[in-house]
Motif scaffolding. Structure first.
Motif, short mmCIF file in Angstrom:
data_model
loop_
_atom_site.label_atom_id
_atom_site.label_comp_id
_atom_site.label_asym_id
_atom_site.label_seq_id
_atom_site.Cartn_x
_atom_site.Cartn_y
_atom_site.Cartn_z
N ARG A 46 0.83 -1.20 0.00
CA ARG A 46 0.00 0.00 0.00
C ARG A 46 0.88 1.26 0.00
N ALA A 47 1.97 1.23 0.72
CA ALA A 47 2.87 2.38 0.75
C ALA A 47 3.48 2.62 -0.63
N ARG A 48 3.86 1.56 -1.33
CA ARG A 48 4.40 1.72 -2.68
C ARG A 48 3.34 2.26 -3.63
N SER A 49 2.12 1.75 -3.49
CA SER A 49 1.04 2.20 -4.33
C SER A 49 0.75 3.68 -4.08
N ASP A 50 0.78 4.10 -2.82
CA ASP A 50 0.56 5.50 -2.49
C ASP A 50 1.67 6.37 -3.05
N GLU A 68 12.23 12.88 -15.09
CA GLU A 68 12.28 12.70 -13.64
C GLU A 68 11.21 11.71 -13.18
N TYR A 69 10.03 11.78 -13.81
CA TYR A 69 8.95 10.84 -13.46
C TYR A 69 9.39 9.40 -13.71
N ARG A 70 9.97 9.15 -14.90
CA ARG A 70 10.40 7.79 -15.24
C ARG A 70 11.52 7.31 -14.31
N SER A 71 12.46 8.18 -13.99
CA SER A 71 13.56 7.75 -13.13
C SER A 71 13.07 7.44 -11.72
N ARG A 72 12.17 8.26 -11.21
CA ARG A 72 11.63 7.99 -9.86
C ARG A 72 10.73 6.76 -9.86
N LEU A 73 9.99 6.57 -10.92
CA LEU A 73 9.14 5.39 -11.00
C LEU A 73 9.97 4.12 -11.09
N SER A 74 11.07 4.15 -11.83
CA SER A 74 11.95 2.97 -11.89
C SER A 74 12.60 2.72 -10.54
#
Length: 79
Positions: A46-50, A68-74
């Motif tokens: 749940r924490a990862r999903s949030d 930045e979105y892609r790098s943080r998501l990876s």
């Protein structure tokens, strides 16, 4: 023969330790462990999903760019 009867007599009429307690105890212990680890795993998921939803919201608002979105998501996917 009397010594054999005297040695086994206490167990004739339902005496002794109730052995069905062992499987019941292990079943309850397994259930408790399963529930505790299930709750802990669900909490981290749940924490990862949030975190992903917050990241997606920041990207949608324009606070961060696509790179930045892609790098943080990876980075979130690796953890």
């Amino acid at each position: 023969m009397l010594t054999t009867i005297a040695a086994t007599a206490p167990y004739w009429n339902g005496g002794g330790f109730p052995f069905p307690v062992f499987p019941a105890f292990f079943f309850v212990a397994f259930l408790v462990v399963f529930l505790v680890f299930g709750v802990l795993r669900r909490g981290s998921w749940r924490a990862r999903s949030d975190a992903r939803s917050v990241l997606a919201d920041r990207f949608a608002r324009g606070d961060i760019d696509a790179e930045e979105y892609r790098s943080r998501l990876s980075e979130l996917s690796r953890k």
